[in-house]
Design an enzyme around this catalytic site. Structure first.
Site, PDB file in Angstrom:
ATOM      1  N   GLU A  48       0.822  -1.206   0.000  1.00 56.38           N
ATOM      2  CA  GLU A  48       0.000   0.000   0.000  1.00 56.38           C
ATOM      3  C   GLU A  48       0.859   1.260   0.000  1.00 56.38           C
ATOM      4  O   GLU A  48       0.539   2.245  -0.663  1.00 56.38           O
ATOM      5  CB  GLU A  48      -0.952  -0.004   1.197  1.00 56.38           C
ATOM      6  CG  GLU A  48      -2.085  -1.012   1.079  1.00 56.38           C
ATOM      7  CD  GLU A  48      -3.015  -0.735  -0.090  1.00 56.38           C
ATOM      8  OE1 GLU A  48      -3.065   0.408  -0.560  1.00 56.38           O
ATOM      9  OE2 GLU A  48      -3.701  -1.676  -0.534  1.00 56.38           O
ATOM     10  N   CYS A 208     -18.665  -1.063 -19.906  1.00 57.05           N
ATOM     11  CA  CYS A 208     -19.896  -1.220 -19.122  1.00 57.05           C
ATOM     12  C   CYS A 208     -20.643  -2.508 -19.461  1.00 57.05           C
ATOM     13  O   CYS A 208     -21.355  -3.060 -18.617  1.00 57.05           O
ATOM     14  CB  CYS A 208     -20.812  -0.024 -19.346  1.00 57.05           C
ATOM     15  SG  CYS A 208     -20.078   1.561 -18.866  1.00 57.05           S
ATOM     16  N   CYS A 217     -26.246   0.863 -12.305  1.00 59.13           N
ATOM     17  CA  CYS A 217     -25.326   2.018 -12.369  1.00 59.13           C
ATOM     18  C   CYS A 217     -26.058   3.240 -12.912  1.00 59.13           C
ATOM     19  O   CYS A 217     -26.531   3.265 -14.052  1.00 59.13           O
ATOM     20  CB  CYS A 217     -24.126   1.693 -13.251  1.00 59.13           C
ATOM     21  SG  CYS A 217     -22.975   3.074 -13.439  1.00 59.13           S
TER      22      CYS A 217
END
Length: 351
Positions: A48, A208, A217
Protein backbone atom coordinates in the site's frame (compact mmCIF):
# COMPACT_ATOMS: atom_id res chain seq x y z
CA UNK A 1 -29.46 -2.35 8.86
CA UNK A 2 -28.53 -2.13 5.18
CA UNK A 3 -31.22 -2.34 2.56
CA UNK A 4 -31.44 -5.71 0.82
CA UNK A 5 -30.46 -4.09 -2.50
CA UNK A 6 -27.21 -2.83 -1.01
CA UNK A 7 -26.38 -6.26 0.39
CA UNK A 8 -27.17 -7.81 -2.98
CA UNK A 9 -24.88 -5.32 -4.75
CA UNK A 10 -21.98 -6.22 -2.44
CA UNK A 11 -22.62 -9.92 -2.99
CA UNK A 12 -22.76 -9.40 -6.74
CA UNK A 13 -19.40 -7.67 -6.71
CA UNK A 14 -17.85 -10.30 -4.44
CA UNK A 15 -19.07 -13.04 -6.75
CA UNK A 16 -17.45 -11.24 -9.69
CA UNK A 17 -14.23 -10.89 -7.68
CA UNK A 18 -14.21 -14.61 -6.86
CA UNK A 19 -13.87 -15.31 -10.58
CA UNK A 20 -11.89 -12.29 -11.81
CA UNK A 21 -9.55 -11.20 -9.00
CA UNK A 22 -6.19 -9.94 -10.22
CA UNK A 23 -3.13 -11.92 -9.15
CA UNK A 24 -0.64 -9.81 -7.21
CA UNK A 25 2.44 -10.87 -5.22
CA UNK A 26 1.11 -9.30 -2.01
CA UNK A 27 -2.47 -10.50 -2.36
CA UNK A 28 -4.16 -13.56 -0.88
CA UNK A 29 -6.69 -14.48 -3.55
CA UNK A 30 -10.34 -15.19 -2.74
CA UNK A 31 -9.99 -18.99 -3.00
CA UNK A 32 -7.02 -19.06 -0.62
CA UNK A 33 -8.77 -16.62 1.68
CA UNK A 34 -11.82 -18.88 1.80
CA UNK A 35 -9.51 -21.80 2.59
CA UNK A 36 -8.22 -19.98 5.65
CA UNK A 37 -5.01 -18.38 4.34
CA UNK A 38 -4.47 -15.13 6.24
CA UNK A 39 -2.81 -12.11 4.58
CA UNK A 40 0.54 -10.96 5.95
CA UNK A 41 0.00 -7.41 7.33
CA UNK A 42 3.63 -6.56 6.56
CA UNK A 43 3.19 -7.34 2.87
CA UNK A 44 -0.14 -5.50 2.71
CA UNK A 45 1.35 -2.43 4.40
CA UNK A 46 4.44 -2.46 2.18
CA UNK A 47 2.40 -2.77 -1.00
CA UNK A 48 0.00 0.00 0.00
CA UNK A 49 2.85 2.41 0.74
CA UNK A 50 4.54 1.56 -2.56
CA UNK A 51 1.31 1.91 -4.54
CA UNK A 52 0.73 5.50 -3.45
CA UNK A 53 1.02 7.80 -6.49
CA UNK A 54 1.96 4.96 -8.86
CA UNK A 55 0.68 1.79 -10.54
CA UNK A 56 0.64 -1.94 -9.85
CA UNK A 57 2.89 -2.54 -12.88
CA UNK A 58 5.50 -0.09 -11.59
CA UNK A 59 5.45 -1.50 -8.06
CA UNK A 60 5.55 -5.25 -8.72
CA UNK A 61 9.32 -5.65 -9.19
CA UNK A 62 10.14 -3.25 -6.34
CA UNK A 63 7.89 -5.23 -4.03
CA UNK A 64 9.50 -8.55 -4.99
CA UNK A 65 13.00 -7.15 -4.43
CA UNK A 66 12.06 -5.63 -1.07
CA UNK A 67 10.41 -8.77 0.27
CA UNK A 68 13.22 -10.98 -0.99
CA UNK A 69 15.80 -8.81 0.76
CA UNK A 70 13.72 -7.96 3.84
CA UNK A 71 11.02 -10.65 4.25
CA UNK A 72 9.73 -9.38 7.61
CA UNK A 73 9.09 -6.02 9.23
CA UNK A 74 11.87 -6.79 11.72
CA UNK A 75 14.33 -7.35 8.87
CA UNK A 76 13.34 -4.06 7.27
CA UNK A 77 13.61 -2.24 10.59
CA UNK A 78 17.21 -3.48 10.96
CA UNK A 79 18.23 -2.48 7.43
CA UNK A 80 20.68 0.42 6.92
CA UNK A 81 18.93 3.54 5.69
CA UNK A 82 21.16 3.82 2.59
CA UNK A 83 20.27 0.33 1.41
CA UNK A 84 16.54 0.93 1.73
CA UNK A 85 16.72 4.33 0.04
CA UNK A 86 18.79 2.78 -2.74
CA UNK A 87 16.22 0.03 -3.35
CA UNK A 88 13.48 2.68 -3.33
CA UNK A 89 15.21 4.84 -5.97
CA UNK A 90 12.96 5.25 -8.98
CA UNK A 91 9.67 4.97 -7.10
CA UNK A 92 9.74 8.67 -6.24
CA UNK A 93 8.13 10.53 -3.33
CA UNK A 94 11.10 9.67 -1.12
CA UNK A 95 9.42 10.79 2.09
CA UNK A 96 7.52 7.50 1.79
CA UNK A 97 10.78 5.54 2.05
CA UNK A 98 11.87 7.50 5.13
CA UNK A 99 8.48 6.91 6.76
CA UNK A 100 8.67 3.26 5.72
CA UNK A 101 11.76 2.81 7.89
CA UNK A 102 10.30 4.84 10.75
CA UNK A 103 7.12 2.77 10.71
CA UNK A 104 8.97 -0.56 10.54
CA UNK A 105 11.05 0.44 13.56
CA UNK A 106 8.04 1.60 15.56
CA UNK A 107 6.18 -1.66 14.80
CA UNK A 108 9.27 -3.66 15.77
CA UNK A 109 10.22 -1.71 18.88
CA UNK A 110 6.82 -0.69 20.26
CA UNK A 111 4.49 -3.44 18.98
CA UNK A 112 6.69 -6.53 19.14
CA UNK A 113 6.86 -6.79 15.36
CA UNK A 114 3.08 -7.14 14.96
CA UNK A 115 1.05 -4.49 13.15
CA UNK A 116 -1.92 -3.20 15.18
CA UNK A 117 -5.19 -4.38 13.69
CA UNK A 118 -7.55 -1.40 14.01
CA UNK A 119 -7.96 1.74 11.94
CA UNK A 120 -7.30 4.11 14.84
CA UNK A 121 -4.16 2.31 16.01
CA UNK A 122 -2.77 2.02 12.48
CA UNK A 123 -3.37 5.73 11.95
CA UNK A 124 -0.88 6.49 14.75
CA UNK A 125 2.02 4.86 12.89
CA UNK A 126 4.49 6.99 10.87
CA UNK A 127 3.50 7.50 7.25
CA UNK A 128 0.07 5.88 7.55
CA UNK A 129 -2.82 8.16 6.62
CA UNK A 130 -6.58 7.53 6.49
CA UNK A 131 -6.57 5.61 3.21
CA UNK A 132 -3.65 3.34 4.14
CA UNK A 133 -5.05 2.68 7.62
CA UNK A 134 -8.41 1.68 6.14
CA UNK A 135 -6.79 -0.51 3.48
CA UNK A 136 -4.58 -2.41 5.94
CA UNK A 137 -7.40 -2.79 8.45
CA UNK A 138 -9.76 -4.16 5.79
CA UNK A 139 -7.42 -6.26 3.66
CA UNK A 140 -5.06 -7.61 6.32
CA UNK A 141 -7.49 -7.91 9.24
CA UNK A 142 -10.89 -8.16 7.48
CA UNK A 143 -12.36 -5.22 9.36
CA UNK A 144 -15.30 -3.39 7.83
CA UNK A 145 -13.51 -0.17 6.90
CA UNK A 146 -14.29 1.95 3.86
CA UNK A 147 -11.34 2.02 1.46
CA UNK A 148 -11.33 4.95 -0.96
CA UNK A 149 -8.59 5.15 -3.57
CA UNK A 150 -8.78 6.62 -7.07
CA UNK A 151 -10.36 3.48 -8.49
CA UNK A 152 -13.06 3.40 -5.82
CA UNK A 153 -13.76 7.11 -6.26
CA UNK A 154 -14.36 6.55 -9.96
CA UNK A 155 -16.66 3.57 -9.39
CA UNK A 156 -18.72 5.46 -6.78
CA UNK A 157 -18.94 8.65 -8.86
CA UNK A 158 -20.34 6.65 -11.77
CA UNK A 159 -22.50 4.22 -9.82
CA UNK A 160 -24.27 7.09 -8.02
CA UNK A 161 -23.91 9.59 -10.92
CA UNK A 162 -22.17 12.19 -8.74
CA UNK A 163 -21.15 15.28 -10.72
CA UNK A 164 -19.51 17.33 -7.97
CA UNK A 165 -15.81 17.55 -8.88
CA UNK A 166 -12.91 15.97 -7.04
CA UNK A 167 -11.24 16.54 -4.67
CA UNK A 168 -14.17 18.39 -3.06
CA UNK A 169 -16.51 15.43 -3.55
CA UNK A 170 -14.33 12.97 -1.60
CA UNK A 171 -16.47 13.05 1.58
CA UNK A 172 -19.62 12.39 -0.46
CA UNK A 173 -17.95 9.54 -2.35
CA UNK A 174 -16.69 7.99 0.88
CA UNK A 175 -20.18 8.18 2.38
CA UNK A 176 -21.58 6.34 -0.65
CA UNK A 177 -18.78 3.76 -0.53
CA UNK A 178 -19.46 3.15 3.16
CA UNK A 179 -23.09 2.30 2.42
CA UNK A 180 -21.97 -0.55 0.14
CA UNK A 181 -19.13 -1.86 2.34
CA UNK A 182 -20.29 -5.23 3.75
CA UNK A 183 -19.61 -6.66 7.19
CA UNK A 184 -18.84 -10.04 5.64
CA UNK A 185 -15.59 -10.31 3.65
CA UNK A 186 -14.80 -6.57 3.77
CA UNK A 187 -11.18 -7.21 2.78
CA UNK A 188 -12.16 -9.05 -0.38
CA UNK A 189 -14.82 -6.44 -1.08
CA UNK A 190 -12.30 -3.57 -0.84
CA UNK A 191 -10.05 -5.32 -3.35
CA UNK A 192 -13.04 -6.15 -5.55
CA UNK A 193 -14.00 -2.48 -5.96
CA UNK A 194 -10.40 -1.53 -6.69
CA UNK A 195 -10.14 -4.31 -9.28
CA UNK A 196 -13.40 -3.22 -10.87
CA UNK A 197 -12.09 0.31 -11.27
CA UNK A 198 -8.72 -0.87 -12.58
CA UNK A 199 -10.01 -3.37 -15.15
CA UNK A 200 -13.59 -2.45 -16.17
CA UNK A 201 -14.63 0.95 -14.80
CA UNK A 202 -11.47 2.50 -16.25
CA UNK A 203 -10.85 6.25 -16.63
CA UNK A 204 -11.36 6.14 -20.40
CA UNK A 205 -13.75 3.92 -22.34
CA UNK A 206 -15.20 1.88 -19.45
CA UNK A 207 -16.42 -1.54 -20.59
CA UNK A 208 -19.90 -1.22 -19.12
CA UNK A 209 -21.22 -4.19 -21.09
CA UNK A 210 -19.34 -6.69 -18.89
CA UNK A 211 -19.58 -4.78 -15.60
CA UNK A 212 -21.29 -6.75 -12.81
CA UNK A 213 -22.90 -3.50 -11.61
CA UNK A 214 -24.04 -2.27 -15.02
CA UNK A 215 -27.82 -2.57 -14.48
CA UNK A 216 -28.13 -0.38 -11.36
CA UNK A 217 -25.33 2.02 -12.37
CA UNK A 218 -26.93 5.47 -12.46
CA UNK A 219 -24.31 7.07 -14.72
CA UNK A 220 -24.67 4.27 -17.28
CA UNK A 221 -28.43 4.81 -17.33
CA UNK A 222 -27.94 8.56 -17.74
CA UNK A 223 -25.16 8.16 -20.30
CA UNK A 224 -22.78 10.28 -18.23
CA UNK A 225 -20.22 7.62 -17.30
CA UNK A 226 -17.52 8.81 -19.75
CA UNK A 227 -17.57 12.25 -18.08
CA UNK A 228 -17.18 11.04 -14.49
CA UNK A 229 -15.63 11.63 -12.12
CA UNK A 230 -15.33 15.34 -12.73
CA UNK A 231 -12.19 17.02 -11.45
CA UNK A 232 -11.33 20.58 -10.54
CA UNK A 233 -8.83 21.83 -13.17
CA UNK A 234 -5.25 21.82 -11.95
CA UNK A 235 -3.13 24.94 -12.06
CA UNK A 236 -0.24 24.82 -14.54
CA UNK A 237 3.01 23.63 -12.99
CA UNK A 238 5.72 26.29 -12.74
CA UNK A 239 9.24 25.62 -14.07
CA UNK A 240 12.29 25.92 -11.84
CA UNK A 241 15.96 25.86 -12.79
CA UNK A 242 19.16 24.74 -11.10
CA UNK A 243 22.85 23.88 -11.44
CA UNK A 244 24.45 20.50 -10.72
CA UNK A 245 28.20 20.03 -10.17
CA UNK A 246 29.85 16.67 -10.86
CA UNK A 247 33.50 16.34 -9.88
CA UNK A 248 35.61 13.19 -10.28
CA UNK A 249 39.11 12.42 -8.97
CA UNK A 250 41.80 10.69 -11.05
CA UNK A 251 41.07 7.39 -9.29
CA UNK A 252 37.39 7.65 -10.21
CA UNK A 253 36.07 8.83 -6.84
CA UNK A 254 33.11 11.20 -7.01
CA UNK A 255 32.02 14.20 -4.97
CA UNK A 256 28.51 13.70 -3.55
CA UNK A 257 26.15 15.34 -1.13
CA UNK A 258 23.51 13.93 1.19
CA UNK A 259 20.42 16.09 1.13
CA UNK A 260 18.80 17.19 4.41
CA UNK A 261 16.33 14.73 5.93
CA UNK A 262 13.47 17.15 5.52
CA UNK A 263 12.37 18.47 2.17
CA UNK A 264 12.41 17.19 -1.39
CA UNK A 265 14.57 14.05 -1.88
CA UNK A 266 15.25 14.17 1.85
CA UNK A 267 18.11 11.95 3.03
CA UNK A 268 19.07 10.91 -0.51
CA UNK A 269 22.52 11.04 -2.07
CA UNK A 270 22.97 13.44 -4.94
CA UNK A 271 25.29 15.89 -6.60
CA UNK A 272 26.20 19.24 -5.05
CA UNK A 273 24.18 22.00 -6.60
CA UNK A 274 22.34 25.28 -6.39
CA UNK A 275 18.86 25.91 -5.14
CA UNK A 276 15.99 25.26 -7.53
CA UNK A 277 14.27 28.50 -8.42
CA UNK A 278 13.38 30.81 -11.29
CA UNK A 279 16.89 32.30 -11.41
CA UNK A 280 19.36 30.20 -9.36
CA UNK A 281 22.87 31.48 -8.70
CA UNK A 282 25.87 29.43 -9.77
CA UNK A 283 27.30 27.95 -6.56
CA UNK A 284 30.16 25.53 -7.37
CA UNK A 285 31.38 23.51 -4.36
CA UNK A 286 35.01 24.59 -4.89
CA UNK A 287 36.97 26.92 -7.16
CA UNK A 288 37.94 25.31 -10.46
CA UNK A 289 37.57 25.64 -14.21
CA UNK A 290 34.04 24.29 -14.36
CA UNK A 291 32.78 23.34 -17.81
CA UNK A 292 29.12 23.28 -18.77
CA UNK A 293 27.94 20.12 -20.49
CA UNK A 294 25.81 20.29 -23.63
CA UNK A 295 22.18 19.54 -23.03
CA UNK A 296 20.14 19.70 -19.84
CA UNK A 297 18.32 17.48 -17.39
CA UNK A 298 14.53 17.76 -17.34
CA UNK A 299 12.44 16.24 -14.58
CA UNK A 300 8.92 16.75 -13.29
CA UNK A 301 7.94 16.64 -9.63
CA UNK A 302 4.43 16.79 -8.24
CA UNK A 303 4.26 20.56 -8.09
CA UNK A 304 6.82 21.82 -10.62
CA UNK A 305 8.98 21.08 -13.66
CA UNK A 306 12.76 21.22 -13.19
CA UNK A 307 15.52 22.02 -15.70
CA UNK A 308 19.12 21.47 -14.58
CA UNK A 309 22.38 22.60 -16.15
CA UNK A 310 25.31 20.25 -15.53
CA UNK A 311 28.84 21.45 -14.77
CA UNK A 312 31.94 19.25 -14.45
CA UNK A 313 35.52 19.61 -13.23
CA UNK A 314 38.33 17.36 -11.93
CA UNK A 315 38.26 16.80 -8.18
CA UNK A 316 41.57 17.98 -6.67
CA UNK A 317 43.32 15.88 -4.02
CA UNK A 318 42.40 16.61 -0.41
CA UNK A 319 39.49 18.80 -1.43
CA UNK A 320 36.39 17.88 0.55
CA UNK A 321 34.20 20.93 1.12
CA UNK A 322 32.11 20.99 4.30
CA UNK A 323 28.95 18.95 4.10
CA UNK A 324 30.11 16.90 1.12
CA UNK A 325 31.66 13.45 0.81
CA UNK A 326 33.96 11.65 -1.56
CA UNK A 327 32.77 8.20 -2.61
CA UNK A 328 35.22 5.68 -4.03
CA UNK A 329 34.55 4.45 -7.55
CA UNK A 330 33.86 0.87 -6.41
CA UNK A 331 31.34 2.03 -3.79
CA UNK A 332 29.29 4.23 -6.12
CA UNK A 333 26.10 2.80 -7.64
CA UNK A 334 24.09 5.09 -9.93
CA UNK A 335 20.98 3.10 -9.00
CA UNK A 336 21.22 4.46 -5.45
CA UNK A 337 20.54 7.98 -6.73
CA UNK A 338 17.04 9.43 -7.04
CA UNK A 339 15.82 9.62 -10.62
CA UNK A 340 16.65 13.27 -11.26
CA UNK A 341 20.22 12.80 -9.99
CA UNK A 342 20.60 9.63 -12.05
CA UNK A 343 19.55 11.59 -15.14
CA UNK A 344 22.36 14.04 -14.41
CA UNK A 345 24.80 11.13 -14.02
CA UNK A 346 23.72 9.63 -17.35
CA UNK A 347 24.14 12.95 -19.16
CA UNK A 348 27.62 13.32 -17.65
CA UNK A 349 28.68 9.74 -18.46
CA UNK A 350 27.48 10.07 -22.07
CA UNK A 351 29.11 13.44 -22.66
Amino acid sequence: MRETSEIDLSRTLLNWYDHHARSMPWRVGPADRAAGVVPDPYRIWLSEVMLQQTTVAAVREYFLRFTSRWPTVQALAAAPDDQVMGEWAGLGYYARARNLLKCARVVTDDHGGAFPDTYDSLLKLPGIGPYTAAAISAIAFDRSETVLDGNVERVMARFFDIHDPLPGSKPQLKEKAAVLTPRQRPGDYAQAVMDLGATICTPKSPTCGICPLRDPCQARMAGTQPDLPRKTPKKPKPTRYGHIYIAQAEDGALLLQRRPDKGLLGGMLGWPGSDWSEAPAETPPFSAQWHSLPGEVRHTFTHFHLILRIWTAPLPENTIPNGLLVMAKHAFRPGDLPTVMRKAHDLWRNR
